[in-house]
Design a protein around this motif. Structure first.
Motif, mmCIF file in Angstrom:
data_model
loop_
_atom_site.group_PDB
_atom_site.id
_atom_site.type_symbol
_atom_site.label_atom_id
_atom_site.label_comp_id
_atom_site.label_asym_id
_atom_site.label_seq_id
_atom_site.Cartn_x
_atom_site.Cartn_y
_atom_site.Cartn_z
ATOM 1 N N ARG A 190 -11.632 8.244 -25.178
ATOM 2 C CA ARG A 190 -12.000 6.840 -25.429
ATOM 3 C C ARG A 190 -11.918 6.526 -26.921
ATOM 4 O O ARG A 190 -11.380 5.489 -27.325
ATOM 5 C CB ARG A 190 -13.417 6.580 -24.908
ATOM 6 N N LYS A 226 -17.780 15.189 -20.254
ATOM 7 C CA LYS A 226 -18.175 13.957 -20.934
ATOM 8 C C LYS A 226 -17.599 13.918 -22.346
ATOM 9 O O LYS A 226 -17.162 12.859 -22.820
ATOM 10 C CB LYS A 226 -19.696 13.836 -20.983
ATOM 11 N N GLU A 240 -15.147 11.106 -23.802
ATOM 12 C CA GLU A 240 -15.509 10.335 -24.989
ATOM 13 C C GLU A 240 -14.439 10.466 -26.074
ATOM 14 O O GLU A 240 -14.111 9.492 -26.759
ATOM 15 C CB GLU A 240 -16.866 10.807 -25.517
#
Length: 111
Positions: free
Chosen positions: A64, A57, A61
């Motif tokens: 992103r 994750k 992230e």
């Protein structure tokens, strides 16, 4: 010549007449409880899985955020370019270039 073959025990007809139901076993509530070692292994495995999930994750992230930052940088560069284009309409081109160089120097000093 006695050969022994394992045969299932013979049960007669069921009393209630429902022969299609399977035979039931005795209720043993403690039979499913696991030992401490097995529970310890399971919790260690779950902790490892959650750790890898959080790492994945975080990577996602970060990717992103990198894309978002690239978009913001592009927009800022586009706005600055438009601002200088407006200035060029009003002022002389060489003066605008001098202002660009000055602003770049100021940005470098601020950073």
């Amino acid at each position: 010549m006695a050969t022994t073959t394992a045969q299932p025990p013979v049960h007669g007809q069921r009393v209630n007449g429902k022969q299609w139901h399977g035979t039931r076993k005795a209720f043993r509530p403690t039979s499913g409880l696991t030992s401490y070692e097995i529970r310890k292994k399971r919790t260690a495995h779950e902790a490892e899985v959650s750790k890898t999930e959080t790492e994945m994750k975080e990577v996602k992230e970060a990717e992103r955020q990198r894309k978002v930052q690239a978009i913001k940088d592009k927009r800022a560069a586009k706005e600055e370019k438009e601002r200088f284009a407006k200035m060029e309409e009003k002022m002389h081109k060489k003066r605008v270039e001098r202002l660009k160089r000055r602003e770049k120097r100021n940005k470098l000093l601020k950073s």
